[in-house]
Design an enzyme around this catalytic site. Structure first.
Site: not given
Length: 439
Positions: A210, A417, A386
């Site tokens: 991320s 995610h 995601d």
């Protein structure tokens, strides 16, 4: 995508190819959204307190008061999560792990969890970076599998201003938004590079999730000679903002970011049945004006946890009860306590996000426009459910291959995610394969 770009195992992952049509790229199912409220029957106006009272808070008030007043330290909660590993705190037959604080200049330090194999010499180094608001212990379900590759040593780090790393006041003097982006990136890059020098590591493979993935690309662009391979796990900031062309135009009207706080682990681990573009559209929600207002004034979302007393642990429980809903109870409890410590610690590196990203989690300078200068083998990884833009990762990998750089995009089934946590077995299989193929 060439045959070499196929997935590691058909049973483990679904490999995303740039040659596929959009309809071939499948993602997870999602229940139907509620119908829009009729303008003739608007919902009754509610005060903040009445809305709060209607929430089904997983944590009861008495427990929340106890957690707020007697919160354990971060080193205790981190150690508890890491203790689920078979080789920590006591080593096993082939591995030992150590939690250490690496001192840097200006009174700063980076928290490191180092895993060393004891049966053979160290030949390769894997550095692991977490995402926004998280910490190195989030990867506790991956350390066992990844540390079984002979010749590899692992270094999981808390980024500067996160976790148990030092949390200096975040100061950026640049007023221009583009200057602020580079200044914010350098805030993390400089500390990571100083850590590398302190450790005496010449080159390493970098795996980052991320926001950490965004920082990882920025580091690789500045220090390409130090990176052997990039493994970008649902990285932030890849796609161009689809609603604006110039910096001063309106912010995107919707984003999938909200699903990070509303989706349960059961939602993200469903097998996909819908095309990626349709799934992405279903996850998008309008960005409220108040959020844009606070974002552009650099207000941290964790402030609401820090300054609301016993309500803070209850707010945290709303997220942790969703995010860790399928984990064993003891692991979910340990992670809740760890997250509570992360969210309530002194604010620092978290303030970079509003300089790097615009409201809706779109980068102020998209990585897709910067990877032409990235000459490092790169693996892009996403979960099939995601909320990040999977198609942007496919496009980035294709763009890099066009430039002669080894790159591919892999989609992990039954994961969102946080794919490393949702489906650790399949995630680890792909990463281990990438590690074994590192030259």
């Amino acid at each position: 995508m060439s045959k070499s770009d196929n997935s590691v195992s058909a049973a483990a992952v679904s490999s995303a190819s740039s040659s596929r049509s959009q309809s071939d790229l499948r993602t997870g199912d999602l229940s139907d959204s509620p119908p829009p409220m009729s303008s003739k029957n608007p919902p009754p106006r509610r005060t903040f307190m009445s809305a709060l009272a209607s929430l089904d808070l997983p944590l009861d008030f008495k427990t929340a008061v106890s957690q707020w007043w007697h919160a354990p330290s971060l080193d205790v909660t981190e150690r508890k999560v890491l203790s689920f590993l078979p080789f920590f705190p006591a080593p096993d037959a082939t591995r030992k792990a150590e939690s250490k604080m690496i001192e840097l200049s200006k009174g700063r330090s980076l928290n490191e969890f180092e895993i060393t194999r004891t049966t053979e010499p160290v030949e390769e180094e894997l550095v692991v970076l977490h995402g926004y608001g998280a910490g190195l212990a989030f990867f506790y379900r991956n350390f066992d599998g990844l540390s079984q590759v002979p010749g590899w040593r692992l270094h999981a780090l808390d980024l500067l201003g996160y976790g148990r790393s030092s949390r200096p006041k975040f100061k950026i003097k640049a007023k221009d938004k583009y200057e602020a982006v580079h200044a914010s990136e350098n805030w993390f890059i400089d500390s990571l590079e100083e850590w590398r020098e302190k450790k005496g590591i010449e080159k390493f493979t970098l795996m980052a999730h991320s926001m950490g993935g965004y920082i990882g690309v920025a580091y690789a662009l500045r220090h390409p000679e130090r990176i052997k391979k990039l493994i970008l796990v649902s990285p932030a900031g890849v796609p161009r903002d689809p609603w604006v062309v110039h910096e001063d135009e309106a912010h995107p009207p919707s984003s999938g970011l909200g699903s990070e706080f509303t989706s349960t682990q059961a939602d993200t681990t469903k097998h996909s049945t819908k095309p990626a573009d349709k799934r992405a559209m279903e996850l998008k929600r309008p960005i409220p004006n108040w959020l844009v207002f606070l974002w552009e004034r650099h207000v941290s979302p964790f402030s609401f946890v820090r300054y609301t007393g016993p309500l803070g642990p209850q707010l945290v429980s709303l997220w942790t009860s969703n995010r860790f809903s399928l984990l064993p109870k003891d692991e979910a409890t340990a992670l809740h306590n760890y997250v509570l410590g992360l969210f309530t610690a002194r604010g620092s590196g978290e303030y970079a996000i509003t300089r790097l990203l615009a409201p809706g989690a779109y980068a102020r300078i998209a990585l897709l426009d910067r990877i032409n200068k990235l000459d490092v083998p790169t693996l892009w990884m996403y979960g099939e459910n995601d909320w990040m833009d999977i198609k942007a990762g496919i496009k980035a990998a294709s763009k890099m291959r066009t430039n002669g750089v080894d790159s591919k995009c892999v989609v992990i089934e039954k994961a969102g995610h946080h794919l490393y946590l949702d489906n650790p077995e399949n995630f680890n299989a792909v990463v281990v394969d990438a590690m074994r193929k590192t030259e």
